[in-house]
Design an enzyme around this catalytic site. Structure first.
Site, short mmCIF file in Angstrom:
data_model
loop_
_atom_site.label_atom_id
_atom_site.label_comp_id
_atom_site.label_asym_id
_atom_site.label_seq_id
_atom_site.Cartn_x
_atom_site.Cartn_y
_atom_site.Cartn_z
N SER A 196 0.83 -1.21 0.00
CA SER A 196 0.00 0.00 0.00
C SER A 196 0.86 1.26 0.00
O SER A 196 1.99 1.27 0.48
CB SER A 196 -0.92 0.02 1.23
OG SER A 196 -1.81 -1.05 1.22
N1 SAH Z 1 -1.06 -4.65 3.99
C1 SAH Z 1 -0.45 -5.00 2.73
C2 SAH Z 1 -1.40 -4.70 1.59
C3 SAH Z 1 -1.29 -5.71 0.54
S1 SAH Z 1 -2.47 -5.57 -0.75
C4 SAH Z 1 0.87 -4.29 2.51
O1 SAH Z 1 1.07 -3.18 3.04
O2 SAH Z 1 1.72 -4.82 1.82
C5 SAH Z 1 -3.85 -6.49 -0.09
C6 SAH Z 1 -3.56 -7.89 0.35
O3 SAH Z 1 -4.83 -8.48 0.68
C7 SAH Z 1 -2.95 -8.79 -0.72
O4 SAH Z 1 -1.78 -9.39 -0.20
C8 SAH Z 1 -4.04 -9.83 -1.00
O5 SAH Z 1 -3.54 -11.10 -1.34
C9 SAH Z 1 -4.80 -9.84 0.32
N2 SAH Z 1 -6.18 -10.35 0.21
C10 SAH Z 1 -7.07 -10.20 -0.79
N3 SAH Z 1 -8.23 -10.81 -0.50
C11 SAH Z 1 -8.06 -11.40 0.73
C12 SAH Z 1 -8.90 -12.18 1.58
N4 SAH Z 1 -10.14 -12.52 1.24
N5 SAH Z 1 -8.39 -12.58 2.77
C13 SAH Z 1 -7.12 -12.26 3.15
N6 SAH Z 1 -6.29 -11.51 2.39
C14 SAH Z 1 -6.74 -11.09 1.20
#
Ligand code: SAH
EC number: 2.1.1.77
Length: 213
Positions: free
Chosen positions: A64
């Site tokens: 993010s």
């Molecule tokens: N907090 C992370 C954001 C990553 S983007 C960072 O700062 O790097 C969002 C993340 O949510 C991705 O890794 C994706 O795989 C995850 N995601 C998407 N749908 C999901 C679900 N149903 N349950 C858990 N994680 C999920």
């Protein structure tokens, strides 16, 4: 894995950028100033780590944007020792921000590759979340509920009911809601069936994926 004066200098510039964009929580700003974001990214993006932008990580996901991380963290209004659930561990950067702020962190990731990578990586940097699981964030983590705060770091097409019901009274759910574009939304639990809802600006996230089985 190195953190240099150059990186530290760039991080201070990033902190100033976030202040200029309206982030005021000094603990959040300090944390962003402390955490080596470049180590959470693929080496091809190293030079960009301290720009206020999202970047690709493994499994077609993104780390993010720092402003988004700061904005969501600020909305949680953390107290030390609070119990916080994160949905979407991803690179672990947001997880590290929460750990550094001294709260008990639980986090769920649905991409196995990212789950494995980040579970190994965070302890190497000294971050120790209470629990990281590979699973579906739509269900929350009922075995560890209730939580003082829940932060969803992917765009949710709707608000999953289990997340609301896993909040403490007084607990806060910070969730971007929408399909192409998401509205940052805060729910505060006022009573067993009573929630206050606040909406903030528009953000863009990768989607919170639903399991099709
Ligand atoms: N907090 C992370 C954001 C990553 S983007 C960072 O700062 O790097 C969002 C993340 O949510 C991705 O890794 C994706 O795989 C995850 N995601 C998407 N749908 C999901 C679900 N149903 N349950 C858990 N994680 C999920």
């Amino acid at each position: 894995m190195k953190d240099t004066f150059k990186h530290q200098g760039l991080r201070q510039q990033l902190v100033n950028t976030l202040k200029n964009k309206g982030i005021t929580d000094v603990n959040v700003l300090k944390t962003i100033g402390n955490i080596p974001r470049h180590l959470f990214m693929d080496s091809s993006f190293l030079d960009h780590a301290y720009q206020d932008k999202a970047f690709p990580i493994a499994a077609d996901q993104t780390i993010s944007q720092p402003y988004t991380v700061a904005f969501q963290t600020e909305l949680l209004q953390l107290n030390r020792d609070a119990k916080i659930l994160e949905i979407g561990t991803g690179s672990g950067y947001q997880t590290a921000v929460l750990c550094e702020l001294g709260v008990k962190v639980f986090s769920i990731e649905r991409q196995l590759e990212l789950f494995k990578k980040t579970s190994k990586f965070l302890p190497k940097l000294g971050y120790r979340p209470k629990k990281l699981i590979f699973g579906d964030g739509y269900k929350g983590m009922p075995e560890e509920a209730p939580f003082d705060g829940i932060i969803v770091t992917a765009g949710a097409p709707f608000v999953p009911t289990p997340l609301l019901s896993q909040l403490n009274i007084g607990g806060r759910l910070v969730i971007p809601v929408g399909d192409q574009v998401q509205t940052m939304t805060l729910f505060v639990r006022k009573g067993p069936k009573e929630f206050e809802k606040h909406e903030f600006g528009e953000f863009r996230f990768v989607p919170l994926l639903e399991d099709k089985n």
